[in-house]
Write an enzyme that holds these catalytic residues in place. Sequence first.
Site, PDB file in Angstrom:
ATOM      1  N   GLU A  62       0.831  -1.209   0.000  1.00 29.37           N
ATOM      2  CA  GLU A  62       0.000   0.000   0.000  1.00 29.37           C
ATOM      3  C   GLU A  62       0.866   1.261   0.000  1.00 29.37           C
ATOM      4  OE1 GLU A  62      -3.620  -1.964   2.631  1.00 29.37           O
ATOM      5  OE2 GLU A  62      -1.895  -1.150   3.669  1.00 29.37           O
ATOM      6  N   GLY A  87     -11.384  -5.705   2.734  1.00 27.16           N
ATOM      7  CA  GLY A  87     -12.283  -6.734   2.220  1.00 27.16           C
ATOM      8  C   GLY A  87     -13.663  -6.123   2.035  1.00 27.16           C
ATOM      9  N   GLU A 108      -7.305  -1.444  10.656  1.00 27.68           N
ATOM     10  CA  GLU A 108      -6.631  -0.277  11.250  1.00 27.68           C
ATOM     11  C   GLU A 108      -7.502   0.976  11.415  1.00 27.68           C
ATOM     12  OE1 GLU A 108      -5.281  -1.748   8.368  1.00 27.68           O
ATOM     13  OE2 GLU A 108      -3.956  -3.092   9.460  1.00 27.68           O
ATOM     14  N   ASP A 154     -10.474  -7.815  -1.978  1.00 26.82           N
ATOM     15  CA  ASP A 154     -11.135  -9.129  -1.885  1.00 26.82           C
ATOM     16  C   ASP A 154     -12.528  -8.893  -1.331  1.00 26.82           C
ATOM     17  OD1 ASP A 154      -9.160  -8.789   0.676  1.00 26.82           O
ATOM     18  OD2 ASP A 154     -11.086  -9.608   1.273  1.00 26.82           O
TER      19      ASP A 154
HETATM   20  N1  ADE Z   1      -7.864  -6.239   4.429  1.00 33.83           N
HETATM   21  C1  ADE Z   1      -8.015  -6.666   3.168  1.00 33.83           C
HETATM   22  N2  ADE Z   1      -8.880  -7.684   3.106  1.00 33.83           N
HETATM   23  C2  ADE Z   1      -9.279  -7.920   4.393  1.00 33.83           C
HETATM   24  C3  ADE Z   1     -10.146  -8.843   4.964  1.00 33.83           C
HETATM   25  N3  ADE Z   1     -10.791  -9.762   4.237  1.00 33.83           N
HETATM   26  N4  ADE Z   1     -10.320  -8.802   6.322  1.00 33.83           N
HETATM   27  C4  ADE Z   1      -9.666  -7.881   7.062  1.00 33.83           C
HETATM   28  N5  ADE Z   1      -8.820  -6.988   6.560  1.00 33.83           N
HETATM   29  C5  ADE Z   1      -8.639  -6.993   5.226  1.00 33.83           C
END
Ligand code: ADE
Length: 250
Positions: A12, A78, A195, A218
């Site tokens: 990132e 996510g 975070e 994702d």
């Molecule tokens: N950061 C990126 N994908 C995530 C996920 N599935 N759960 C928690 N933090 C994430």
Amino acid sequence: MTVGLLCALPEELTHLGVALADARATELAHVRFDEGTLDGHPVVLAGAGMGKVNAAVVTTLLIERFGCRAVVLSGVAGGLDPTLHVGDVVVANRVIQHDAGLVEDDTLRRYQAGHVPFINPTEALGHSMDPELLATIRARLDGMVLPALPAAAGGADRPPRIAYGTVLTGDQYVHCETTRQRLVRELNGLAVEMEGGAVAQVCETFGIPWVVVRALSDLAGHDSSLDFTAFAHGVAAISARLVRALVPVL
Ligand code: ADE
């Protein structure tokens, strides 16, 4: 005004690092802080590592040691909301620490982090972005067209969408469809990460503005680890692009 720019992961950080000019590095608490300018604006860039404690430590240092007067968290998350795709971006208008609360009858009853209902009760749940700042951000990003992410890169062959809503934070990587559905049902979260809630809590404590920008790597279900590995670096560039558009208006 100096803006603190925070990322959790090197994937990132790199997109903002390459755009930083006149960089001067300092190492503190095993973290590298790069003071410099981004498109002519004074910033301090730092990679915190994953999770709420790392984010809280680095946010505090950005404010107290480096004099930052706003902190922006940029990176991936996510997706929770089923209408969102990999590559779409969520700008948090509210963040909630979804793993904080009271365990009762073997179940987590969510409560504001740092509070227990019968010890130091509060009406608050999460942290909301200052409405004026949110309006400024929306106006700045309105009409911004992001490059389409090809289907092969996890995208939907259409320009990524920018959505505004609740981002959920926990010291948990969500890799579970049932949990994804529950987080949507119970907290109406658009995205989950590890975070943002900590950055907002620290900024609120110091009385300074915070911004959380997350591009979806994702969809937090069973494919999330594969998708994260394949797409995190690419979609993090989208988040960095938005951050570069926002720094001048903070
Ligand atoms: N950061 C990126 N994908 C995530 C996920 N599935 N759960 C928690 N933090 C994430």
